[in-house]
Motif scaffolding. Sequence first.
Motif, short mmCIF file in Angstrom:
data_model
loop_
_atom_site.label_atom_id
_atom_site.label_comp_id
_atom_site.label_asym_id
_atom_site.label_seq_id
_atom_site.Cartn_x
_atom_site.Cartn_y
_atom_site.Cartn_z
N LEU A 68 0.87 -1.17 0.00
CA LEU A 68 0.00 0.00 0.00
C LEU A 68 0.91 1.22 0.00
CD1 LEU A 68 -2.75 -0.99 2.58
CD2 LEU A 68 -3.11 -0.44 0.17
N LEU A 69 0.76 2.07 -1.00
CA LEU A 69 1.58 3.26 -1.14
C LEU A 69 0.75 4.48 -0.76
CD1 LEU A 69 4.11 4.81 -2.14
CD2 LEU A 69 3.09 4.75 -4.43
N ALA A 70 1.21 5.21 0.25
CA ALA A 70 0.52 6.44 0.69
C ALA A 70 1.26 7.63 0.08
CB ALA A 70 0.49 6.53 2.21
N SER A 71 0.80 8.06 -1.09
CA SER A 71 1.38 9.18 -1.80
C SER A 71 0.46 9.52 -2.96
CB SER A 71 2.77 8.85 -2.33
OG SER A 71 3.32 9.95 -3.02
N HIS A 72 0.57 10.74 -3.46
CA HIS A 72 -0.17 11.16 -4.65
C HIS A 72 0.76 11.30 -5.85
CE1 HIS A 72 -2.32 12.89 -1.12
NE2 HIS A 72 -3.36 12.42 -1.76
N ASP A 73 2.03 11.02 -5.67
CA ASP A 73 3.12 11.37 -6.56
C ASP A 73 3.25 10.45 -7.78
OD1 ASP A 73 5.56 12.18 -7.68
OD2 ASP A 73 6.48 12.52 -5.73
N ALA A 74 3.21 11.04 -8.97
CA ALA A 74 3.36 10.30 -10.22
C ALA A 74 4.72 9.63 -10.36
CB ALA A 74 3.13 11.24 -11.41
N ASP A 75 5.71 10.11 -9.61
CA ASP A 75 7.07 9.56 -9.71
C ASP A 75 7.13 8.07 -9.34
OD1 ASP A 75 8.02 12.01 -10.51
OD2 ASP A 75 8.82 12.56 -8.54
N PHE A 76 6.09 7.55 -8.73
CA PHE A 76 6.11 6.14 -8.32
C PHE A 76 5.36 5.21 -9.27
CE2 PHE A 76 6.14 8.60 -4.23
CZ PHE A 76 7.50 8.50 -4.06
N ALA A 77 4.73 5.75 -10.28
CA ALA A 77 3.88 4.94 -11.16
C ALA A 77 4.65 3.78 -11.81
CB ALA A 77 3.22 5.82 -12.21
N GLN A 78 5.79 4.07 -12.38
CA GLN A 78 6.56 3.01 -13.05
C GLN A 78 6.99 1.92 -12.08
OE1 GLN A 78 10.01 4.48 -15.11
NE2 GLN A 78 10.87 2.45 -15.40
N HIS A 79 7.44 2.33 -10.90
CA HIS A 79 7.94 1.37 -9.91
C HIS A 79 6.80 0.53 -9.31
CE1 HIS A 79 11.94 3.22 -10.05
NE2 HIS A 79 11.25 4.33 -10.25
N LEU A 80 5.67 1.17 -9.02
CA LEU A 80 4.52 0.42 -8.52
C LEU A 80 3.96 -0.47 -9.61
CD1 LEU A 80 2.73 0.04 -5.99
CD2 LEU A 80 1.20 1.77 -6.93
N GLY A 81 3.91 0.05 -10.83
CA GLY A 81 3.42 -0.74 -11.97
C GLY A 81 4.22 -2.01 -12.19
N ALA A 82 5.51 -1.97 -11.91
CA ALA A 82 6.35 -3.16 -12.07
C ALA A 82 5.95 -4.28 -11.12
CB ALA A 82 7.82 -2.80 -11.87
N LEU A 83 5.24 -3.95 -10.05
CA LEU A 83 4.82 -4.95 -9.06
C LEU A 83 3.48 -5.62 -9.41
CD1 LEU A 83 5.76 -3.00 -5.82
CD2 LEU A 83 6.84 -5.11 -6.64
N ILE A 84 2.79 -5.11 -10.42
CA ILE A 84 1.48 -5.65 -10.79
C ILE A 84 1.64 -7.06 -11.33
CG2 ILE A 84 -0.47 -5.40 -12.39
CD1 ILE A 84 -0.13 -2.36 -12.12
#
Length: 185
Positions: A111-127
Motif C-alpha cells: 500500500l503506497l501512501a502518496s499522490h506522486d506520479a514519480d512512483f507509477a513506473q515502480h509500482l506498476g512493475a509490481l502488478i
Amino acid sequence: MAERRTYVLVDGENIDATLGNSLLGRRPAPEERPRWERVTEFAERTWGQPVTGLFFLNASNGTLPSSFVQALLAMDYRPIPLAGGADQKVVDVGIQRTLDALLSHDDADVLLASHDADFAQHLGALIGGGRQLGLIGLREFMSTHLTGLGVPLFDLEDDVNAFTQPLPRVRIIPLAEFDPERFLR
C-alpha cells in the motif's frame, strides 16, 4: 515459506504538502494531519495480514524530528530518515528503491501512501503474480499516472478514517453516497 505481509510505504512529505498546498492553503496543524496508526490498522483489517509501516523522511538538513520519530516508533512504524543533496528528492528515491526491492519478495503486498506520479513506473512493475497493491491518499489529488495503473485507491479520509476532524474538501459525491446530514452540521 514466509508469512504474507503488507508493506505500507508512506511519503509523508507528499501527504503533508497535498494537505497544506492543495487543500488548506497553509501548513497543516497537528490535528489536521493523518493519524498514522489508523493507516496501518486499516491495512491490517483490509488485507487480514501483518503490516510493516515504512515512513520515509527527508533528513537532508542534518536534523531528525526526534519527537515525530519517537511517535512513529511507538506506532510500530519504521522511520527511514534519508539525506542527500539539495537537488535530490531523497524520499522519492528511497520509496522507488524500496518498491524495486519488493520485486524479489513474492510474499509482500504493498500500500503506497502518496499522490506522486514519480512512483507509477515502480509500482506498476509490481502488478501481477497474485500480489495485492493499493494506493492511499486523497482521491481528488491522486496522480492520474497512479490511478491509471488500475490498483485500488483507498481514500485517506473516507475509507481509512485517518483524520480526527473532517477536511474542507469539495469533491464529486456519488448520489448513492450522498448524506445531506453532513452538510447540515
